[in-house]
Design a protein around this motif. Sequence first.
Motif, PDB file in Angstrom:
ATOM      1  N   LEU A 110       0.826  -1.211   0.000  1.00 11.60           N
ATOM      2  CA  LEU A 110       0.000   0.000   0.000  1.00 11.60           C
ATOM      3  C   LEU A 110       0.859   1.259   0.000  1.00 11.60           C
ATOM      4  O   LEU A 110       0.567   2.215  -0.725  1.00 11.60           O
ATOM      5  CB  LEU A 110      -0.958  -0.006   1.199  1.00 11.60           C
ATOM      6  CG  LEU A 110      -2.069  -1.053   1.150  1.00 11.60           C
ATOM      7  CD1 LEU A 110      -2.839  -1.071   2.459  1.00 11.60           C
ATOM      8  CD2 LEU A 110      -2.992  -0.809  -0.031  1.00 11.60           C
ATOM      9  N   ALA A 111       1.923   1.254   0.784  1.00 11.33           N
ATOM     10  CA  ALA A 111       2.826   2.412   0.808  1.00 11.33           C
ATOM     11  C   ALA A 111       3.534   2.565  -0.540  1.00 11.33           C
ATOM     12  O   ALA A 111       3.676   3.681  -1.043  1.00 11.33           O
ATOM     13  CB  ALA A 111       3.839   2.266   1.933  1.00 11.33           C
ATOM     14  N   ASN A 113       2.413   1.603  -3.446  1.00 13.00           N
ATOM     15  CA  ASN A 113       1.408   2.065  -4.386  1.00 13.00           C
ATOM     16  C   ASN A 113       1.193   3.580  -4.274  1.00 13.00           C
ATOM     17  O   ASN A 113       0.940   4.248  -5.276  1.00 13.00           O
ATOM     18  CB  ASN A 113       0.092   1.318  -4.157  1.00 13.00           C
ATOM     19  CG  ASN A 113      -0.942   1.670  -5.193  1.00 13.00           C
ATOM     20  OD1 ASN A 113      -0.720   1.500  -6.385  1.00 13.00           O
ATOM     21  ND2 ASN A 113      -2.090   2.158  -4.736  1.00 13.00           N
ATOM     22  N   ASP A 114       1.299   4.100  -3.046  1.00  6.91           N
ATOM     23  CA  ASP A 114       1.128   5.536  -2.821  1.00  6.91           C
ATOM     24  C   ASP A 114       2.410   6.320  -3.075  1.00  6.91           C
ATOM     25  O   ASP A 114       2.432   7.543  -2.960  1.00  6.91           O
ATOM     26  CB  ASP A 114       0.659   5.799  -1.392  1.00  6.91           C
ATOM     27  CG  ASP A 114      -0.765   5.305  -1.154  1.00  6.91           C
ATOM     28  OD1 ASP A 114      -1.495   5.108  -2.140  1.00  6.91           O
ATOM     29  OD2 ASP A 114      -1.134   5.121   0.025  1.00  6.91           O
ATOM     30  N   LYS A 116       5.145   6.178  -1.244  1.00  6.90           N
ATOM     31  CA  LYS A 116       5.643   6.638   0.066  1.00  6.90           C
ATOM     32  C   LYS A 116       6.634   5.641   0.639  1.00  6.90           C
ATOM     33  O   LYS A 116       6.606   4.464   0.332  1.00  6.90           O
ATOM     34  CB  LYS A 116       4.481   6.789   1.055  1.00  6.90           C
ATOM     35  CG  LYS A 116       3.466   7.821   0.651  1.00  6.90           C
ATOM     36  CD  LYS A 116       2.335   7.856   1.662  1.00  6.90           C
ATOM     37  CE  LYS A 116       1.287   8.855   1.263  1.00  6.90           C
ATOM     38  NZ  LYS A 116       0.135   8.831   2.181  1.00  6.90           N
TER      39      LYS A 116
END
Length: 119
Positions: A110-111, A113-114, A116
């Motif tokens: 998720l990170a 993908n963002d 970050k």
Amino acid sequence: MNDDMNPVPQDEGTKQLVNLRKLTLINYALYILSMFGGITALVAIIINYIKRDEVRGTYLESHFDWQIRTFWWGLVGVVLSFLLMAILVGFVTIVIVGVWIVYRLVKGLLALNDGKAIV
């Protein structure tokens, strides 16, 4: 003509970062696949160590460190769980370790993908 259809020229640094991001994604996939087989985690950890210097100083460095820590702590948890299976506690701890590994891989994905760093 639509400008969105034309690719934006990228310098070498940007191309390298894009390629390293793809490699980080592939590593996450290899770790996820290892939940079903195990051998792909060895491939992923080798890639982590070989490419570690190339991601130094980028947000991807945190993902590589995250993956490496997940691998080693997960391995310790799995080995201890197998040892504890003799007294039946290992059957519970192996599930806990599995959930912890899945959590870390999903959080990392998720990170990534963002765009970050992972903390």
